[in-house]
Design a protein around this motif. Structure first.
Motif, PDB file in Angstrom:
ATOM      1  N   GLU A 149       0.837  -1.208   0.000  1.00 15.91           N
ATOM      2  CA  GLU A 149       0.000   0.000   0.000  1.00 15.91           C
ATOM      3  C   GLU A 149       0.871   1.257   0.000  1.00 15.91           C
ATOM      4  OE1 GLU A 149      -3.155   2.306   2.960  1.00 15.91           O
ATOM      5  OE2 GLU A 149      -2.787   0.165   3.278  1.00 15.91           O
ATOM      6  N   LEU A 150       1.903   1.278   0.838  1.00 20.79           N
ATOM      7  CA  LEU A 150       2.812   2.415   0.906  1.00 20.79           C
ATOM      8  C   LEU A 150       3.502   2.641  -0.438  1.00 20.79           C
ATOM      9  CD1 LEU A 150       4.472   4.496   2.676  1.00 20.79           C
ATOM     10  CD2 LEU A 150       6.144   2.654   2.890  1.00 20.79           C
ATOM     11  N   ARG A 152       2.573   1.567  -3.421  1.00 17.66           N
ATOM     12  CA  ARG A 152       1.599   1.949  -4.460  1.00 17.66           C
ATOM     13  C   ARG A 152       1.250   3.438  -4.339  1.00 17.66           C
ATOM     14  NH1 ARG A 152      -1.596  -2.191  -4.151  1.00 17.66           N
ATOM     15  NH2 ARG A 152      -0.697  -3.213  -5.951  1.00 17.66           N
ATOM     16  N   SER A 153       1.045   3.915  -3.125  1.00 20.73           N
ATOM     17  CA  SER A 153       0.702   5.337  -2.943  1.00 20.73           C
ATOM     18  C   SER A 153       1.845   6.258  -3.341  1.00 20.73           C
ATOM     19  CB  SER A 153       0.259   5.604  -1.504  1.00 20.73           C
ATOM     20  OG  SER A 153       1.369   5.588  -0.620  1.00 20.73           O
ATOM     21  N   ALA A 154       3.052   5.721  -3.340  1.00 18.10           N
ATOM     22  CA  ALA A 154       4.221   6.511  -3.754  1.00 18.10           C
ATOM     23  C   ALA A 154       4.489   6.393  -5.257  1.00 18.10           C
ATOM     24  CB  ALA A 154       5.450   6.057  -2.974  1.00 18.10           C
TER      25      ALA A 154
END
Length: 158
Positions: A149-150, A152-154
């Motif tokens: 998740e981290l 992907r958000s970056a």
């Protein structure tokens, strides 16, 4: 980390204390994991960056890739690939080859010695690091999910 978290709150930064604790925990965990991996790889004459490149090459059908493609797959800067290839080439574990149809492209090719070293290093990593990363299976799955998740958000994934 608990003390740092408490200090953040005590100094009026409570709204970001969890974020500070998360970043600190990830950075320390990365240091711990890299230290464990580097300890296992050192007797093989490899760093993690060089290991990753050799493993990538060993996974390919031909044992070679354009240097730019290797960098893209490893998500590293072209200079990092060049430095890794320089070291691997000096050790006789990889070599540069001209691309057969594109004079602008250089291929990196794993040698027989590189295949042997990466196979032995992988066995050691599997047995001494990857088999027991220090987390229960449920925690590993949750960590992978959270870090995905981290990332992907970056924008780390295509």
């Amino acid at each position: 980390m608990g003390e740092a978290h408490r200090q953040w709150i005590d100094h009026g930064w409570g709204d970001v204390a969890d974020g500070m604790a998360a970043v600190t925990a990830i950075m320390r965990a990365q240091q711990i994991m890299l230290s464990r991996v580097e300890h296992v790889l050192k007797p093989h004459g490899l760093t993690f960056a060089r290991y990753e490149l050799l493993r990538l090459l060993a996974f390919t059908r031909s044992g070679r890739l354009p240097m730019a493609k290797a960098g893209a797959r490893l998500q590293v800067h072209p200079t990092s690939v060049t430095n890794a290839v320089d070291r691997l080439e000096a050790a006789g574990l990889a070599r540069r080859l001209p691309h057969p149809t594109d004079r602008r492209t250089t291929l990196v090719d794993i040698t027989a010695a590189g295949r042997e070293v990466v196979a032995a290093a992988t066995e050691d990593l599997n047995a001494r690091v990857f088999a027991d990363v220090g987390l229960a299976p449920d925690s590993r799955a949750a960590l992978i999910e959270a870090l995905t998740e981290l990332r992907r958000s970056a924008g780390d994934f295509d």
